[in-house]
Design a protein around this motif. Sequence first.
Motif, PDB file in Angstrom:
ATOM      1  N   TYR A  54       0.810  -1.222   0.000  1.00  0.00           N
ATOM      2  CA  TYR A  54       0.000   0.000   0.000  1.00  0.00           C
ATOM      3  C   TYR A  54       0.841   1.269   0.000  1.00  0.00           C
ATOM      4  O   TYR A  54       0.350   2.333  -0.396  1.00  0.00           O
ATOM      5  CB  TYR A  54      -1.000  -0.024   1.154  1.00  0.00           C
ATOM      6  CG  TYR A  54      -2.165  -0.945   0.851  1.00  0.00           C
ATOM      7  CD1 TYR A  54      -3.068  -0.639  -0.164  1.00  0.00           C
ATOM      8  CD2 TYR A  54      -2.339  -2.137   1.537  1.00  0.00           C
ATOM      9  CE1 TYR A  54      -4.117  -1.486  -0.468  1.00  0.00           C
ATOM     10  CE2 TYR A  54      -3.390  -2.993   1.234  1.00  0.00           C
ATOM     11  CZ  TYR A  54      -4.273  -2.656   0.233  1.00  0.00           C
ATOM     12  OH  TYR A  54      -5.311  -3.507  -0.078  1.00  0.00           O
ATOM     13  N   THR A  58      -1.265   2.896  -3.204  1.00  0.00           N
ATOM     14  CA  THR A  58      -2.425   3.665  -2.734  1.00  0.00           C
ATOM     15  C   THR A  58      -2.809   4.782  -3.698  1.00  0.00           C
ATOM     16  O   THR A  58      -3.990   4.975  -4.013  1.00  0.00           O
ATOM     17  CB  THR A  58      -2.150   4.246  -1.331  1.00  0.00           C
ATOM     18  OG1 THR A  58      -2.075   3.165  -0.392  1.00  0.00           O
ATOM     19  CG2 THR A  58      -3.262   5.198  -0.904  1.00  0.00           C
ATOM     20  N   GLN A 134      -1.794   5.748   4.335  1.00  0.00           N
ATOM     21  CA  GLN A 134      -3.239   5.744   4.130  1.00  0.00           C
ATOM     22  C   GLN A 134      -3.964   6.478   5.253  1.00  0.00           C
ATOM     23  O   GLN A 134      -4.963   7.161   5.004  1.00  0.00           O
ATOM     24  CB  GLN A 134      -3.745   4.312   4.006  1.00  0.00           C
ATOM     25  CG  GLN A 134      -3.360   3.645   2.698  1.00  0.00           C
ATOM     26  CD  GLN A 134      -4.135   2.375   2.427  1.00  0.00           C
ATOM     27  OE1 GLN A 134      -4.650   1.731   3.341  1.00  0.00           O
ATOM     28  NE2 GLN A 134      -4.215   2.003   1.161  1.00  0.00           N
TER      29      GLN A 134
END
Length: 343
Positions: A54, A58, A134
């Motif tokens: 991620y 992302t 995130q």
Amino acid sequence: MQAPRLTEVLQQDVRPPGEVSDTIDSYLRYYDEKKGSKVADRRQNAVDLTTKFYNVVTDFYEYGWGQSFHFNPVRKGDSFRDAQTTHQHRLALMGRIGAGMRVLDAGCGVGGPGREIAALSQARVTGLNINRYQIQRARMISKTEGLDHLCDYVEGSYSDIPFEDATFDRVFTLESICHAEDKSKVFSEIYRVLKPGGYYMCHYWALTDKYDGTNSEHKEAIRQILEGNALPELSPVSVIQQQALDSGLTFLETGDFIDISPLPWSSFLQSTGTVSLQSFRSTWLGRQVTHAMLLVLEAIRVAPKGAVRAHQVLQTAATGLVRSNQLGIFTPMAYFVAQKPVA
């Protein structure tokens, strides 16, 4: 919030030079069978695996999918965003989420579903995520959208949830437990932080009964899903359900959202849904256009070194997902609604 353009995605990247390339090298080693990669290694290093993934994808997810990274039932005429929103409202209704409730979104991504559910229900939604980048994105978007009074975000693992017992009225996981090294531990933690009588809505990825581990085509499609989505392994529906029951939860409802989807769940990956700019980006042609743009942008050093290979990982995922749907061996939309018994 409107989905970002590719150049905007690249401009917001503040990582040191070489980090994307180094990270993708490290990530891909988990799936290099020629170098002895095994399921046990991925399971043991699931946090590192997911974090690396991620960290590099992302921004591409936001570019291609918006703020919500999940599949959902698709009806003819649905736009990409409308289909997502309808499903998020469906989950809120299934869980009877109401104003003032404390809700945990365990494995929240950048928080899109939680924000939608908070806006709909006026519940207080806490997003939990091991990925710092995130979490930062989620906080920024919530503030921009004026939802930071209803939504907050905590960096932490759903295998060791950093809250006291019986904190939440509701918990949901939306396609996130597939990353867990031990789903039994996740379910036990969710049971612990739920209030007695509280509901847990779980929408999860699983193998179907049609999967044959001796079939080379089946194995290759699933391998592509694992490599393209940072998964240690995939389990059958029956195994995941039993792990949830073993935690002490009781089922109120089980099923597969595929059964209420008139169009295939992979429609937006195949350009068989309603085409918009957002949905086009996730189609085969849209992915090829993005890949070609990245080749140019990386060559002229607008995109970071490694961006093309990071995008290739997502292309691998899409190939495996579409093929697994055609074969009927995988579902990204199995679900259950469970309750913590009242003592």
